[in-house]
Scaffold this motif. Structure first.
Motif, PDB file in Angstrom:
ATOM      1  N   PRO A   1       2.642   5.357 -15.486  1.00 20.21           N
ATOM      2  CA  PRO A   1       1.986   4.721 -16.631  1.00 20.21           C
ATOM      3  C   PRO A   1       1.502   3.291 -16.373  1.00 20.21           C
ATOM      4  CG  PRO A   1       3.907   5.928 -17.360  1.00 20.21           C
ATOM      5  CD  PRO A   1       3.925   5.952 -15.854  1.00 20.21           C
ATOM      6  N   ASP A   2       2.193   2.543 -15.516  1.00 20.51           N
ATOM      7  CA  ASP A   2       1.775   1.164 -15.262  1.00 20.51           C
ATOM      8  C   ASP A   2       0.989   0.990 -13.968  1.00 20.51           C
ATOM      9  OD1 ASP A   2       4.048   1.706 -13.784  1.00 20.51           O
ATOM     10  OD2 ASP A   2       5.042  -0.193 -14.237  1.00 20.51           O
ATOM     11  N   VAL A   3       0.602   2.115 -13.340  1.00 25.58           N
ATOM     12  CA  VAL A   3      -0.262   2.063 -12.162  1.00 25.58           C
ATOM     13  C   VAL A   3      -1.693   2.259 -12.644  1.00 25.58           C
ATOM     14  CG1 VAL A   3      -0.905   3.238 -10.014  1.00 25.58           C
ATOM     15  CG2 VAL A   3       1.498   2.847 -10.547  1.00 25.58           C
ATOM     16  N   VAL A   4      -2.580   1.357 -12.243  1.00 26.44           N
ATOM     17  CA  VAL A   4      -3.991   1.438 -12.619  1.00 26.44           C
ATOM     18  C   VAL A   4      -4.660   2.410 -11.660  1.00 26.44           C
ATOM     19  CG1 VAL A   4      -6.141   0.147 -12.897  1.00 26.44           C
ATOM     20  CG2 VAL A   4      -3.939  -0.941 -13.457  1.00 26.44           C
ATOM     21  N   GLY A   5      -5.158   3.512 -12.177  1.00 23.89           N
ATOM     22  CA  GLY A   5      -5.765   4.524 -11.323  1.00 23.89           C
ATOM     23  C   GLY A   5      -4.693   5.275 -10.555  1.00 23.89           C
ATOM     24  N   GLU A   6      -4.907   5.433  -9.259  1.00 26.99           N
ATOM     25  CA  GLU A   6      -3.978   6.197  -8.426  1.00 26.99           C
ATOM     26  C   GLU A   6      -3.484   5.366  -7.249  1.00 26.99           C
ATOM     27  OE1 GLU A   6      -5.685  10.705  -8.973  1.00 26.99           O
ATOM     28  OE2 GLU A   6      -6.579   9.469  -7.387  1.00 26.99           O
ATOM     29  N   ALA A   7      -2.236   5.616  -6.875  1.00 24.22           N
ATOM     30  CA  ALA A   7      -1.692   5.063  -5.633  1.00 24.22           C
ATOM     31  C   ALA A   7      -2.060   6.042  -4.526  1.00 24.22           C
ATOM     32  CB  ALA A   7      -0.179   4.927  -5.738  1.00 24.22           C
ATOM     33  N   ILE A   8      -2.544   5.531  -3.426  1.00 24.17           N
ATOM     34  CA  ILE A   8      -2.926   6.368  -2.295  1.00 24.17           C
ATOM     35  C   ILE A   8      -1.911   6.147  -1.189  1.00 24.17           C
ATOM     36  CG2 ILE A   8      -4.741   6.900  -0.622  1.00 24.17           C
ATOM     37  CD1 ILE A   8      -5.510   7.412  -3.595  1.00 24.17           C
ATOM     38  N   GLY A   9      -1.285   7.237  -0.713  1.00 22.58           N
ATOM     39  CA  GLY A   9      -0.252   7.133   0.306  1.00 22.58           C
ATOM     40  C   GLY A   9      -0.537   7.995   1.509  1.00 22.58           C
ATOM     41  N   ILE A  10      -0.189   7.467   2.672  1.00 25.63           N
ATOM     42  CA  ILE A  10      -0.338   8.187   3.936  1.00 25.63           C
ATOM     43  C   ILE A  10       0.956   8.020   4.711  1.00 25.63           C
ATOM     44  CG2 ILE A  10      -1.627   8.351   6.105  1.00 25.63           C
ATOM     45  CD1 ILE A  10      -3.974   7.005   4.657  1.00 25.63           C
ATOM     46  N   THR A  11       1.448   9.119   5.302  1.00 25.22           N
ATOM     47  CA  THR A  11       2.641   9.052   6.141  1.00 25.22           C
ATOM     48  C   THR A  11       2.261   9.262   7.605  1.00 25.22           C
ATOM     49  OG1 THR A  11       3.123  11.425   5.901  1.00 25.22           O
ATOM     50  CG2 THR A  11       4.172   9.923   4.330  1.00 25.22           C
ATOM     51  N   ALA A  12       3.066   8.671   8.473  1.00 22.02           N
ATOM     52  CA  ALA A  12       2.971   8.893   9.918  1.00 22.02           C
ATOM     53  C   ALA A  12       4.336   8.535  10.486  1.00 22.02           C
ATOM     54  CB  ALA A  12       1.888   8.045  10.555  1.00 22.02           C
TER      55      ALA A  12
ATOM     56  N   ASN B   1       7.927   7.787  10.804  1.00 25.15           N
ATOM     57  CA  ASN B   1       8.959   7.459   9.812  1.00 25.15           C
ATOM     58  C   ASN B   1       8.434   6.609   8.663  1.00 25.15           C
ATOM     59  OD1 ASN B   1       8.594   5.006  11.178  1.00 25.15           O
ATOM     60  ND2 ASN B   1      10.735   4.441  10.928  1.00 25.15           N
ATOM     61  N   THR B   2       7.111   6.466   8.537  1.00 24.06           N
ATOM     62  CA  THR B   2       6.516   5.451   7.670  1.00 24.06           C
ATOM     63  C   THR B   2       5.611   6.042   6.593  1.00 24.06           C
ATOM     64  OG1 THR B   2       6.576   3.924   9.534  1.00 24.06           O
ATOM     65  CG2 THR B   2       5.112   3.341   7.724  1.00 24.06           C
ATOM     66  N   LEU B   3       5.676   5.419   5.413  1.00 25.45           N
ATOM     67  CA  LEU B   3       4.746   5.697   4.322  1.00 25.45           C
ATOM     68  C   LEU B   3       4.031   4.396   3.991  1.00 25.45           C
ATOM     69  CD1 LEU B   3       3.568   7.270   1.837  1.00 25.45           C
ATOM     70  CD2 LEU B   3       5.628   6.544   0.598  1.00 25.45           C
ATOM     71  N   HIS B   4       2.701   4.458   3.881  1.00 28.73           N
ATOM     72  CA  HIS B   4       1.916   3.298   3.475  1.00 28.73           C
ATOM     73  C   HIS B   4       1.216   3.635   2.165  1.00 28.73           C
ATOM     74  CE1 HIS B   4      -1.696   0.430   4.143  1.00 28.73           C
ATOM     75  NE2 HIS B   4      -0.728  -0.180   3.503  1.00 28.73           N
ATOM     76  N   TRP B   5       1.511   2.857   1.119  1.00 32.73           N
ATOM     77  CA  TRP B   5       0.918   3.012  -0.213  1.00 32.73           C
ATOM     78  C   TRP B   5       0.000   1.834  -0.496  1.00 32.73           C
ATOM     79  CZ3 TRP B   5       1.135   7.135  -3.127  1.00 32.73           C
ATOM     80  CH2 TRP B   5       2.284   7.911  -3.247  1.00 32.73           C
ATOM     81  N   ASN B   6      -1.086   2.092  -1.199  1.00 32.06           N
ATOM     82  CA  ASN B   6      -1.929   1.046  -1.773  1.00 32.06           C
ATOM     83  C   ASN B   6      -2.158   1.389  -3.229  1.00 32.06           C
ATOM     84  OD1 ASN B   6      -2.876  -1.007   0.198  1.00 32.06           O
ATOM     85  ND2 ASN B   6      -3.449   0.826   1.328  1.00 32.06           N
ATOM     86  N   TYR B   7      -1.939   0.413  -4.114  1.00 30.19           N
ATOM     87  CA  TYR B   7      -2.136   0.662  -5.536  1.00 30.19           C
ATOM     88  C   TYR B   7      -2.226  -0.659  -6.292  1.00 30.19           C
ATOM     89  CZ  TYR B   7       2.988   0.168  -5.443  1.00 30.19           C
ATOM     90  OH  TYR B   7       4.272  -0.273  -5.232  1.00 30.19           O
TER      91      TYR B   7
ATOM     92  N   ASN C   1       0.288  14.839   5.271  1.00 24.00           N
ATOM     93  CA  ASN C   1       0.535  13.395   5.372  1.00 24.00           C
ATOM     94  C   ASN C   1      -0.223  12.547   4.357  1.00 24.00           C
ATOM     95  OD1 ASN C   1       2.185  13.978   7.597  1.00 24.00           O
ATOM     96  ND2 ASN C   1       0.420  13.888   8.959  1.00 24.00           N
ATOM     97  N   ARG C   2      -0.733  13.145   3.286  1.00 31.02           N
ATOM     98  CA  ARG C   2      -1.481  12.385   2.278  1.00 31.02           C
ATOM     99  C   ARG C   2      -0.955  12.702   0.885  1.00 31.02           C
ATOM    100  NH1 ARG C   2      -5.477   9.574   4.512  1.00 31.02           N
ATOM    101  NH2 ARG C   2      -6.210  10.259   6.523  1.00 31.02           N
ATOM    102  N   TYR C   3      -0.749  11.617   0.113  1.00 30.27           N
ATOM    103  CA  TYR C   3      -0.173  11.736  -1.219  1.00 30.27           C
ATOM    104  C   TYR C   3      -0.948  10.877  -2.206  1.00 30.27           C
ATOM    105  CZ  TYR C   3       3.722  13.793   1.263  1.00 30.27           C
ATOM    106  OH  TYR C   3       4.479  14.607   2.060  1.00 30.27           O
ATOM    107  N   ILE C   4      -0.953  11.312  -3.457  1.00 27.36           N
ATOM    108  CA  ILE C   4      -1.482  10.511  -4.557  1.00 27.36           C
ATOM    109  C   ILE C   4      -0.347  10.337  -5.549  1.00 27.36           C
ATOM    110  CG2 ILE C   4      -3.059  10.493  -6.531  1.00 27.36           C
ATOM    111  CD1 ILE C   4      -5.102  11.881  -4.762  1.00 27.36           C
ATOM    112  N   GLY C   5      -0.166   9.107  -6.023  1.00 24.35           N
ATOM    113  CA  GLY C   5       0.880   8.822  -6.994  1.00 24.35           C
ATOM    114  C   GLY C   5       0.296   8.214  -8.252  1.00 24.35           C
ATOM    115  N   THR C   6       0.891   8.584  -9.388  1.00 19.97           N
ATOM    116  CA  THR C   6       0.496   7.995 -10.658  1.00 19.97           C
ATOM    117  C   THR C   6       1.756   7.609 -11.424  1.00 19.97           C
ATOM    118  OG1 THR C   6       0.387  10.171 -11.723  1.00 19.97           O
ATOM    119  CG2 THR C   6      -1.679   9.272 -10.855  1.00 19.97           C
TER     120      THR C   6
END
Length: 178
Positions: A108-119, A121-127, A101-106
């Motif tokens: 070119p226009d994302v500063v650093g990494e996007a942090i994602g968690i699922t639970a 039916n839902t995904l919550h990203w912060n970036y 349930n944990r993902y990291i996304g990158t």
């Protein structure tokens, strides 16, 4: 002095509301269908979206074609945006499943990494996204919530902010091609 106190109180309320979380990812743990990013974001998806400024006015509409594929725990989301003014943009996300349930996304226009968690039916990203606006580039915080509705449809709502102040909302509807 009275005016100054009112201004301070208003600013304090704005900061508190900007920091308050709308919900917690665990609130969705029992929602169905259970979101499997590697399954849902596999193949081609079409999306329709809009950006609303902080007053609620729709200032930009767009469509997206996403070509998605996974190799093990690494996924590529190749996105082609077409905006209502005719301009185009490309973003290629690389997603990595790093734990249950944990993902990291990158991208070119994302500063650093996007942090994602699922639970559920839902995904919550912060970036933080570098956004070009009128010849300048701004780093904008995204609080991004995605809700899988059924096998084909996902709804997405992202709040955009800078220095804790709301800038607007992005709303998207994804449909997975059969």
């Amino acid at each position: 002095m009275k005016r100054w106190k009112k201004l301070c109180a208003t600013l304090a309320l704005m900061l508190l509301s900007a920091c308050a979380s709308h919900s917690n990812i665990t609130d969705y743990a029992n929602e169905k269908p259970t979101l499997d990013l590697q399954h849902y974001f596999n193949g081609t998806l079409d999306a329709w979206g809009m950006f609303q400024d902080r007053s609620g006015k729709v200032v930009k509409r767009f469509t997206v074609v996403m070509r998605c594929k996974w190799e093990g725990d690494v996924g590529t989301l190749d996105e082609d945006f077409t905006y209502s003014d005719g301009s185009k943009q490309k973003r290629i996300w690389t997603l990595r499943k790093v734990a249950a349930n944990r993902y990291i996304g990158t991208a070119p226009d994302v500063v650093g990494e996007a942090i994602g968690i699922t639970a559920g039916n839902t995904l919550h990203w912060n970036y933080v996204l570098s956004l070009p606006v009128d010849g300048k580039v701004y780093e904008v915080n995204f609080d991004d919530w995605m809700y899988q509705m059924d096998d084909r449809v996902m709804l997405n709502r992202a709040a955009m902010s800078k220095f804790g102040f709301a800038l607007g909302q992005v709303t998207l509807s994804f449909t997975k091609r059969p």
